[in-house]
Design an enzyme around this catalytic site. Sequence first.
Site, short mmCIF file in Angstrom:
data_model
loop_
_atom_site.label_atom_id
_atom_site.label_comp_id
_atom_site.label_asym_id
_atom_site.label_seq_id
_atom_site.Cartn_x
_atom_site.Cartn_y
_atom_site.Cartn_z
N GLU A 123 8.02 -4.04 -1.98
CA GLU A 123 9.42 -4.58 -1.92
C GLU A 123 9.89 -5.16 -2.34
O GLU A 123 11.00 -6.11 -2.23
CB GLU A 123 9.82 -3.16 -2.81
N TYR B 159 17.32 0.23 -5.53
CA TYR B 159 15.95 -0.08 -6.15
C TYR B 159 15.21 -0.34 -5.21
O TYR B 159 14.25 0.60 -6.27
CB TYR B 159 16.00 -2.08 -6.56
N ASP C 177 14.21 -3.66 -11.51
CA ASP C 177 13.56 -5.39 -12.02
C ASP C 177 14.38 -5.66 -12.85
O ASP C 177 14.42 -5.60 -13.52
CB ASP C 177 12.67 -4.94 -10.86
#
Length: 350
Positions: free
Chosen positions: A40, A121, A139
């Site tokens: 990520e 996020y 995202d």
Amino acid sequence: MSAIAPADILLHWYDRHRRTLPWRAAPGETPDPYRVWLSEIMLQQTTVVAVIPYYERFVSRFPTVEALAAAPLDAVLSAWAGLGYYARARNLHACARAVAAAGGFPRDLVGLQALPGIGAYTAAAVGAIAFGLPAVPVDGNVERVAARLFAIEQPLPAARPALRQAAARLGEDPAARARPSDFAQALFDLGASVCTPAAPGCAVCPWIESCAARRMGIQASLPRKLPKKARPVRYGVHFWLTDDRKRVLLRTRPAEGLLGGMTELPGTAWRDTPWTVAEALADAPVQAEWRGAGQVRHGFTHFELIIDVLAAHVPEISGKGIAQPLDALEDAALPSVMWKCVRMAIETRE
């Protein structure tokens, strides 16, 4: 907003079209939080195709969060070189140390978001994918899916609160809450492979019946974006100095700021007006017969950089900096902009 798209339909599609990615666990296996978190962080501002080779080299070098925490920062920056946004690498290292010291990753969103370099996020992505928390990470792919499903026409970035709210509604479906890890990854895959920016593949979309934008015929125009402002241009000069021992002079940038802690060719500051050769030579690392070796252009998020490269050769490098063997340049933590300068200098020399 329109009715919520059924999560079970998307999950059925995902079970049949699941993309194989090196950081994903096989079906039925428990995801590794370290690999989920690392992927990520790497995927921020970078595409999957670009990330895969970096990710594979990185986990080969640092197979666990403990190995990453124990490594010196220079080694981490070197492994990261080329991915850009180098503050991510420094935060990655700091986060690994915090996780290793705590004995593992927190298993709640608040604890995850308290770690260095992890925002809302990333906390949601790691929480949902690695620990099965009922969170929907938003995202760019998920923003696009939500904008089209609910026909949210407000331009970005002002639309982001509405898009987050829409994505959260999708996650409220009982099927999504029962499989939060798969649901999050299904949203990513849908946006990346079907609900694409320029030419959405509506004909094969599992949510074709639920998409408000498609019914209105505006799906290709969403999410709307305001016109981009022209980026300012900045200028610099960097020096390629080699010697008879086949070494090149490098230096380390300050730890804070843009490209902090990375390695670079010595050079001037970057400013808003071009440098004359006479001005630039005041910042040359040594007095030598400097010659023009080309010009490099590189785009950063907020400005365009134009670098003039000057080259010279001396019998032996001395003074401040790092005399790096030319055949070991790959070991230096050179960012992409500096590799452009290196390639330019080598090409013009040849």
